[in-house]
Enzyme design. Structure first.
Site, PDB file in Angstrom:
ATOM      1  N   GLU A   1       0.853  -1.201   0.000  1.00 36.48           N
ATOM      2  CA  GLU A   1       0.000   0.000   0.000  1.00 36.48           C
ATOM      3  C   GLU A   1       0.887   1.250   0.000  1.00 36.48           C
ATOM      4  OE1 GLU A   1      -1.588   0.766   3.902  1.00 36.48           O
ATOM      5  OE2 GLU A   1      -3.408   1.715   3.123  1.00 36.48           O
TER       6      GLU A   1
ATOM      7  N   LYS B   1      -9.490   1.423  -1.785  1.00 29.54           N
ATOM      8  CA  LYS B   1      -9.676   0.885  -0.431  1.00 29.54           C
ATOM      9  C   LYS B   1     -11.035   1.252   0.149  1.00 29.54           C
ATOM     10  CE  LYS B   1      -7.084   0.974   3.977  1.00 29.54           C
ATOM     11  NZ  LYS B   1      -5.799   1.469   4.556  1.00 29.54           N
TER      12      LYS B   1
END
Lengths: 308, 308
Positions: free
Chosen positions: A46, A123
């Site tokens: 990420e 996300k």
């Protein structure tokens, strides 16, 4: 395709002072190592291109936007795609995305082995908070800087394998894996940046936090008969420790590769996607065993309703 | 009430030749031991009163019905309730239930400390199959002998604690814990009878099977910030080995008590239900973090739909 060599490129810290160019150079070095080990798909963390900036409270829009990409690939990230194309390696990594409309997401992309972006995920489970929290040891302002993802939990058939993505906190939510599992997912790619310390409970140790991360990914893999590749950005980033613990989990829930450091480190597993079939056709044959008439609360209410 | 002493009464095998009276006597002995250790609630396994009869294919209705209870308490089970009442101990156990209408369920009940039945659950996730399967090493005919539960996943406030039940295969399904978690559950009681061998994959070992059982219960506990008490009927029952591995899991997902044998064995943990609050109000504050608009597949489709 039955077997596929998957690499997880754990990254050490990205300091705020590091340029995108320096960071991309490290990603390219990991890619070269992966190529040398026969990797056909490499997964990065990420927010691979920047420090984990939600730990800071910022009010200046330009200061925030400096962490975001407005195009992908852009001038600084193009070398990743070019080298991946030359190496015939599919890649996946996370970054902060600013859309042409000015919307902000915590995003990850997936390419095929020809270097084309074939999938994008934004996300959904943003942790933390949106305003300065005086009660916390440090901030976790993902709800300030990002909107919740608006693309659902898509899957793509890439190089013959049904692939899905998730990001960081998504991995703690069984809904993530189940939404992907209901689409037949065989490989879940999942990058994370997880502080080594709980900002709201300092007594919780690193060991406990690694356990929770691993537990969630193992359960998600087992209960959906899918591989899960969970890859950390780790180490002390701008004074704040991020945990490592990158793993590749097989469809039985067993860890088949594990990072040992909190630095740039490649882990590799040869994934046999035929192994997904046994669970999907027996104990987790959803069509035979799930009883959706009893699951209504899961989609009808977000929060707890205590009625007793 | 903040702290509560919970016991798990793992049971060794019930042979088909064992009378209900013999089996209840063993349950009473475990109850006495529990009383001596300060237990305020004791949890027994699934189908505590009989052998795990779904391993046999039967066509004769009377032969099947001999394993079922038509009343609870009945003459043979009344002593359990009477002694529990005297000891001021809440109890939960599983049994095969035949209703006045002739319906068959795999059921568990819960009492308060005054010996009153306050809750009933009927198993929703029935594993196995309904017709004789020549491909299996042995049969697992739960879908033949039971209907899926028709009571949903209810919770009850019992002795101040929000309690729910699940049975055996239910523990592998994150939907089970989530449906309870969305009602604020603090203690999930869960009995099981799980063969030590996978009837469809003999290479899967006991260690792997214990791991899957524990993984599922730990993830369910952590992801819903609840205690989970998972209690086995274990040992070689009518020639067929059942695994043990009874555990009590705390709201952080850690095992706080564990059975070591495959026999009658009591495990005990003092449960501090205040510990459920941290997770429920932070990382698993469902109202703040769950995004039900992206979960629709979970309730709209039972089985996998591959669209890519």
């Amino acid at each position: 395709m039955a077997e596929f060599v998957v690499g997880g490129a754990q990254m050490g810290p990205n300091q705020k002072a590091d340029s995108r160019k320096m960071i991309v150079a490290r990603m390219l070095a990991l890619m070269e190592e992966a190529a040398g080990r026969g990797v056909e798909l490499v997964v990065y963390p990420e927010l691979a291109l920047t420090t984990f900036f939600p730990r800071w409270y910022m009010e200046n829009e330009a200061e925030v936007d400096a962490f975001f990409e407005t195009e992908m690939p852009g001038p600084e990230t193009a070398p990743l795609f070019e080298r991946a194309r030359e190496l015939r390696m599919a890649i996946s990594f996370g970054y902060a995305e600013k859309t042409p409309e000015g919307r902000h997401f915590n995003t990850s992309i997936l390419t095929d082995r020809a270097g084309n972006i074939v999938g994008k995920y934004r996300k959904i489970h943003l942790p933390g908070h949106s305003e300065y929290d005086t009660e916390r040891a440090f901030q976790h302002l993902e709800k300030r800087y990002f909107e919740p993802g608006d693309l659902g939990f898509p899957v793509w058939r890439n190089e013959g394998v049904i692939m899905g993505m998730a990001i960081c906190n998504d991995r703690r939510w069984p809904e993530t894996y189940r939404c992907l599992g209901l689409q037949g997912v065989e490989l879940v790619m999942l990058g994370y940046n997880t502080p080594s310390v709980n900002s709201q409970m300092s007594a919780e140790g690193l060991k406990e936090r690694l356990f929770h991360s691993e537990l969630s990914m193992q359960a998600g893999a087992y209960q959906n008969s899918t591989y899960v590749v969970g890859i950390a950005k780790a180490g002390v980033e701008d004074g704040h420790p991020l945990m490592g613990g990158s793993i590749i989990v097989d469809p039985d829930g067993f860890v088949v590769a594990r990072a040992e450091s909190e630095e740039d480190e490649l882990i590799v597993a040869s994934c046999d996607f035929a192994k997904c079939a046994f669970g999907k056709s027996t104990i987790f044959d959803f069509a035979r065993h799930r009883r959706i008439e009893h699951y209504q609360r899961i989609t009808e209410q977000a929060g707890v309703i205590v009625e007793v």
